[in-house]
Write an enzyme that holds these catalytic residues in place. Structure first.
Site, mmCIF file in Angstrom:
data_model
loop_
_atom_site.group_PDB
_atom_site.id
_atom_site.type_symbol
_atom_site.label_atom_id
_atom_site.label_comp_id
_atom_site.label_asym_id
_atom_site.label_seq_id
_atom_site.Cartn_x
_atom_site.Cartn_y
_atom_site.Cartn_z
ATOM 1 N N ARG A 80 -11.225 22.756 -11.669
ATOM 2 C CA ARG A 80 -12.458 22.483 -10.912
ATOM 3 C C ARG A 80 -13.542 23.491 -11.285
ATOM 4 O O ARG A 80 -14.718 23.132 -11.409
ATOM 5 C CB ARG A 80 -12.175 22.525 -9.402
ATOM 6 C CG ARG A 80 -11.409 21.280 -8.951
ATOM 7 C CD ARG A 80 -10.733 21.493 -7.612
ATOM 8 N NE ARG A 80 -11.663 21.734 -6.543
ATOM 9 C CZ ARG A 80 -11.359 22.419 -5.433
ATOM 10 N NH1 ARG A 80 -10.158 22.942 -5.274
ATOM 11 N NH2 ARG A 80 -12.268 22.588 -4.503
ATOM 12 N N ARG A 108 -5.802 20.562 1.758
ATOM 13 C CA ARG A 108 -6.354 19.948 0.543
ATOM 14 C C ARG A 108 -5.436 20.208 -0.636
ATOM 15 O O ARG A 108 -5.176 21.358 -0.987
ATOM 16 C CB ARG A 108 -7.748 20.536 0.246
ATOM 17 C CG ARG A 108 -8.829 19.926 1.103
ATOM 18 C CD ARG A 108 -10.188 20.496 0.773
ATOM 19 N NE ARG A 108 -10.578 20.331 -0.622
ATOM 20 C CZ ARG A 108 -11.793 20.571 -1.073
ATOM 21 N NH1 ARG A 108 -12.727 20.973 -0.247
ATOM 22 N NH2 ARG A 108 -12.070 20.412 -2.354
ATOM 23 N N ARG A 166 -23.867 16.963 -9.093
ATOM 24 C CA ARG A 166 -22.901 17.737 -9.879
ATOM 25 C C ARG A 166 -23.211 17.649 -11.367
ATOM 26 O O ARG A 166 -22.537 18.290 -12.170
ATOM 27 C CB ARG A 166 -21.502 17.196 -9.638
ATOM 28 C CG ARG A 166 -20.883 17.691 -8.302
ATOM 29 C CD ARG A 166 -19.840 18.619 -8.561
ATOM 30 N NE ARG A 166 -18.622 18.925 -7.907
ATOM 31 C CZ ARG A 166 -18.249 18.967 -6.652
ATOM 32 N NH1 ARG A 166 -19.006 18.565 -5.700
ATOM 33 N NH2 ARG A 166 -17.076 19.424 -6.316
ATOM 34 N N LYS A 221 -20.171 26.861 0.263
ATOM 35 C CA LYS A 221 -21.222 25.877 0.542
ATOM 36 C C LYS A 221 -20.996 25.182 1.887
ATOM 37 O O LYS A 221 -21.926 25.046 2.677
ATOM 38 C CB LYS A 221 -21.291 24.824 -0.577
ATOM 39 C CG LYS A 221 -21.582 25.394 -1.954
ATOM 40 C CD LYS A 221 -21.757 24.297 -3.008
ATOM 41 C CE LYS A 221 -20.521 23.497 -3.313
ATOM 42 N NZ LYS A 221 -19.459 24.227 -4.031
ATOM 43 N N ARG A 225 -7.698 29.129 1.267
ATOM 44 C CA ARG A 225 -8.118 27.942 2.015
ATOM 45 C C ARG A 225 -7.020 26.875 1.947
ATOM 46 O O ARG A 225 -6.766 26.176 2.924
ATOM 47 C CB ARG A 225 -9.432 27.412 1.436
ATOM 48 C CG ARG A 225 -10.036 26.281 2.233
ATOM 49 C CD ARG A 225 -11.439 25.950 1.766
ATOM 50 N NE ARG A 225 -11.457 25.157 0.550
ATOM 51 C CZ ARG A 225 -12.568 24.791 -0.083
ATOM 52 N NH1 ARG A 225 -13.755 25.163 0.368
ATOM 53 N NH2 ARG A 225 -12.527 24.060 -1.165
HETATM 54 P P1 AMP Z 1 -15.767 19.446 -3.061
HETATM 55 O O1 AMP Z 1 -15.343 19.146 -1.665
HETATM 56 O O2 AMP Z 1 -17.267 19.490 -3.240
HETATM 57 O O3 AMP Z 1 -15.071 20.654 -3.627
HETATM 58 O O4 AMP Z 1 -15.279 18.221 -3.962
HETATM 59 C C1 AMP Z 1 -13.913 17.897 -4.068
HETATM 60 C C2 AMP Z 1 -13.740 16.843 -5.156
HETATM 61 O O5 AMP Z 1 -14.459 15.650 -4.784
HETATM 62 C C3 AMP Z 1 -14.299 17.222 -6.524
HETATM 63 O O6 AMP Z 1 -13.367 17.985 -7.281
HETATM 64 C C4 AMP Z 1 -14.548 15.845 -7.129
HETATM 65 O O7 AMP Z 1 -13.344 15.247 -7.557
HETATM 66 C C5 AMP Z 1 -15.049 15.038 -5.925
HETATM 67 N N1 AMP Z 1 -16.522 15.135 -5.790
HETATM 68 C C6 AMP Z 1 -17.220 15.710 -4.769
HETATM 69 N N2 AMP Z 1 -18.546 15.610 -4.969
HETATM 70 C C7 AMP Z 1 -18.696 14.956 -6.151
HETATM 71 C C8 AMP Z 1 -19.817 14.569 -6.922
HETATM 72 N N3 AMP Z 1 -21.076 14.840 -6.524
HETATM 73 N N4 AMP Z 1 -19.594 13.918 -8.090
HETATM 74 C C9 AMP Z 1 -18.348 13.623 -8.513
HETATM 75 N N5 AMP Z 1 -17.235 13.995 -7.857
HETATM 76 C C10 AMP Z 1 -17.394 14.651 -6.671
#
Ligand code: AMP
Length: 198
Positions: free
Chosen positions: A154, A142, A97, A22, A136
């Site tokens: 996740r 990360r 989400r 994404k 990654r």
């Molecule tokens: P991402 O970078 O989208 O993989 O998100 C990394 C982490 O950020 C996720 O595992 C969640 O802990 C938090 N996170 C990101 N976007 C959201 C969201 N829309 N709602 C809740 N937690 C989020």
């Protein structure tokens, strides 16, 4: 057809499990269509880096691979959107989400007389996701990418809480699925085809 000259907002939700690509694709699309890219994960990571109160609250959830509480996330997203309310539109990456967040997004965009025009899902098998995320993790710094059990959590959270959004947007006639497997440029072309055919 939408173009960057369109006077109507173009709002795209890029959807898919962690590791679907994404962020990479959002970076192309924001330039091509002149959109504001909002990655909720990136905003949280910036807040953690800058040790803000929001970052402190988000970190414990992110470290486990679970979702940050909805109200915190929605308030943060709302301020990002309202700060850019004159833009041509948004690419939402990692948001919504769950159904609560999808409803909140609908209400928020309504304030701008806008809506989600498309949810485009990048479809990728789990085995490829885990491999991509572990790779990654070697360079991204990360913590949630470098541990296989956090990665699996996740992906599980995605299937339990997020995948239901497919029917939410299907019911609105706004869901488009594309294969997220292959070369980055091929996948980019699939996304452009979807947006240009709208
Ligand atoms: P991402 O970078 O989208 O993989 O998100 C990394 C982490 O950020 C996720 O595992 C969640 O802990 C938090 N996170 C990101 N976007 C959201 C969201 N829309 N709602 C809740 N937690 C989020």
């Amino acid at each position: 057809m939408f173009s960057s000259n369109s006077n109507k907002m173009l709002n795209v939700v890029l959807f898919g499990p962690p590791g679907a690509g994404k962020g990479t694709q959002a970076n192309f699309l924001k330039k091509k269509y002149n959109l504001v890219h909002i990655s909720t994960g990136d905003v949280f990571r910036d807040n953690i880096k800058n040790q803000t109160p929001l970052g402190k609250l988000a970190k414990s959830h992110m470290d486990k691979g679970s979702l940050v509480p909805d109200q915190l996330t929605v308030d943060m997203l709302a301020s990002e959107v309202l700060n850019n309310s004159n833009s041509l539109g948004f690419i939402f990456d990692g948001f919504p989400r769950n159904i609560y967040q999808a409803n909140a997004l609908q209400k928020l965009l309504l304030k701008l007389s806008a809506e989600v025009n498309a949810m485009i899902a990048l479809e990728v098998p789990d085995s490829i996701l885990v491999e991509r995320l572990l790779n990654r993790g070697k360079t991204s710094g990360r913590t949630d990418d470098s541990n296989e059990s956090i990665i699996r959590n996740r992906i599980e959270v995605y299937y339990k809480e997020t995948a239901v959004l497919k029917s939410f947007y299907l019911n609105k006639g706004r869901y488009y699925g594309v294969s997220g497997v292959g070369e980055i440029d091929e996948i980019k072309d699939r996304l452009i085809d979807v947006i240009d055919s709208m």
